[in-house]
Design an enzyme around this catalytic site. Sequence first.
Site, mmCIF file in Angstrom:
data_model
loop_
_atom_site.group_PDB
_atom_site.id
_atom_site.type_symbol
_atom_site.label_atom_id
_atom_site.label_comp_id
_atom_site.label_asym_id
_atom_site.label_seq_id
_atom_site.Cartn_x
_atom_site.Cartn_y
_atom_site.Cartn_z
ATOM 1 N N LYS A 162 -13.451 -0.140 -4.516
ATOM 2 C CA LYS A 162 -14.533 0.192 -2.932
ATOM 3 C C LYS A 162 -16.052 0.873 -4.217
ATOM 4 O O LYS A 162 -17.030 0.394 -4.354
ATOM 5 C CB LYS A 162 -14.864 0.972 -2.129
ATOM 6 C CG LYS A 162 -13.551 0.369 -1.557
ATOM 7 C CD LYS A 162 -13.508 1.470 -0.029
ATOM 8 C CE LYS A 162 -11.858 0.700 0.967
ATOM 9 N NZ LYS A 162 -11.333 1.755 1.687
ATOM 10 N N HIS A 204 8.937 -26.670 -0.773
ATOM 11 C CA HIS A 204 7.814 -28.195 -1.248
ATOM 12 C C HIS A 204 6.972 -27.358 -2.172
ATOM 13 O O HIS A 204 6.196 -27.900 -2.823
ATOM 14 C CB HIS A 204 7.321 -28.841 -0.549
ATOM 15 C CG HIS A 204 8.437 -29.582 0.653
ATOM 16 N ND1 HIS A 204 8.993 -31.191 0.536
ATOM 17 C CD2 HIS A 204 9.332 -28.961 1.597
ATOM 18 C CE1 HIS A 204 9.905 -30.650 1.502
ATOM 19 N NE2 HIS A 204 10.259 -29.676 2.404
ATOM 20 N N GLU A 258 1.063 -1.218 0.253
ATOM 21 C CA GLU A 258 -0.350 -0.264 0.460
ATOM 22 C C GLU A 258 0.925 0.951 0.024
ATOM 23 O O GLU A 258 0.508 1.969 -0.883
ATOM 24 C CB GLU A 258 -1.546 -0.332 1.657
ATOM 25 C CG GLU A 258 -2.261 -0.375 0.825
ATOM 26 C CD GLU A 258 -3.464 -0.454 2.342
ATOM 27 O OE1 GLU A 258 -2.979 0.259 2.900
ATOM 28 O OE2 GLU A 258 -4.219 -0.933 2.016
HETATM 29 O O1 PA5 Z 1 -3.592 2.071 5.534
HETATM 30 C C1 PA5 Z 1 -4.532 1.838 5.454
HETATM 31 O O2 PA5 Z 1 -5.030 2.792 5.487
HETATM 32 C C2 PA5 Z 1 -5.949 0.870 5.355
HETATM 33 O O3 PA5 Z 1 -5.020 -0.892 5.446
HETATM 34 C C3 PA5 Z 1 -6.859 0.567 6.549
HETATM 35 O O4 PA5 Z 1 -6.477 0.323 8.131
HETATM 36 C C4 PA5 Z 1 -8.268 -0.071 6.182
HETATM 37 O O5 PA5 Z 1 -8.697 0.020 4.986
HETATM 38 C C5 PA5 Z 1 -8.789 -0.123 7.594
HETATM 39 O O6 PA5 Z 1 -9.803 1.617 7.165
HETATM 40 P P1 PA5 Z 1 -10.128 1.936 8.594
HETATM 41 O O7 PA5 Z 1 -9.394 1.866 9.601
HETATM 42 O O8 PA5 Z 1 -11.073 3.337 8.174
HETATM 43 O O9 PA5 Z 1 -11.283 1.184 9.061
#
Ligand code: PA5
Length: 449
Positions: free
Chosen positions: A419, A305, A284
């Site tokens: 999303k 394996h 990310e």
């Molecule tokens: O790193 C990030 O920002 C995302 O992976 C969020 O942690 C994830 O989408 C969850 O978001 P939230 O805590 O707003 O539910």
Amino acid sequence: MQKIFYDTKCLNKWIIPEKLESYREPAAEAETMLKEKKGLGNDFLGWLNLPIETDEPFLTSIKNKADEIRGNTDVFISIGIGGSYLGAKAAIEFLSPSFEGLRKPHIIFAGHQVNSDYMSDLLKLIENKDVTLNVISKSGTTTEPGIAFRVLRKWMEKKYGRKESAERIIATTDPQKGALRKLAEKEGYATFPIPPDVGGRYSVLTPVGLLPIAVSGIDVFKLLSGAKEATEFCSGNDITQNISMRYAIIRNILFRQGKVIEVLAGFQPQLHYIGDWWKQLTGESEGKNFTGIFPAAVDYTTDLHSIGQWMQEGTRNVFETFIILKKTDNTVTIPGFDDDNDGLNYLKDSSFETVNNSAYKGTVLAHLDGGVPISAITIEDRTPEALGQLFYFFEKAIAISGHLLRVNPFNQPGVEAYKQNMFAFLSKPGFEEKGEELKEKLKELDLDI
Ligand code: PA5
């Protein structure tokens, strides 16, 4: 004491000193940008000083809540996804006994996927049990934890009534805004704050990770003190000392040589979810602007394996970072048998670790022969201090690495695409028109899904 080390001795063929030298300046610039809060994403740098700024009273409040939960709970359910899930999962799996049955209270994660069978099994598991929910969401509007929380909140209110269930629900969310904050205030849930300047994947050392980790019995004071030690050896411009910077530079040099996949290879099953946490952190943070190293994680010897064949002889666009735990807590040795039916008597009285270490050495040499650039992160022991250091080491490294790639390491614009489409298919108010468009697209593609 430093418990995390980064060994690059096997990289001489790929990393010549001049190359390393050429990265010193940009890496130092990245370090300065982070320190002075000047670079891309500079409003999300709260994680940098968490180990120094998290004070004892705050940690004590987390520990006290965790102790209360440990005293009145059979099953603790942590609801969250992505950064609101992976850090706690990684820590608990790294430091706890291997089997859920040996842990008390049971710690179960929910809201990190969408699946009726999982939820239905969870509802069966908690029948007649005392349950505490920790719903974790910074935005408070994420679909997966949101729907899991709805189901579990309903169950809690039915079992305990609205008032008592409110005493068994803890919301970890933004300190001021968002749907979950509003609900927590209305219902009277206990809350813990997620600092607004800490993004999900950098939030393991906030209550997002700390509360579930403390509920599992792990010493969060030690976790933070480890991370604090890492702030020292993961800073400055000396790459023999600052191992985060060295790791960041090495990754970028290899990437520029066409090694676009990094495989994080552990040799202990307790490291599996560290690999998952690391995949989110790197994927990310770096995978944007159509660049970035693809993060993959494997568990050896298990995956030798399966994926081992590819690692040895597949496309040579990969580098491998071993992650090695140097000490296990226990030693199991191999018994001998008179008949030596399987020919394994030569291992009589050897420990599992002797075998595992030979597999490790064998893999290093084999993969080097196969043309895979190799480096290794070693972890001295399975302790909260070491884990705190590891978390901070990786966070700092990936922040620098992202800057070297010239991307903003702290946003994730790409995750919105699916999303928006999902909302359209679910006919979320405001997405009706897009929904029609997307249905047409599916028809054009003749996709019956
Ligand atoms: O790193 C990030 O920002 C995302 O992976 C969020 O942690 C994830 O989408 C969850 O978001 P939230 O805590 O707003 O539910």
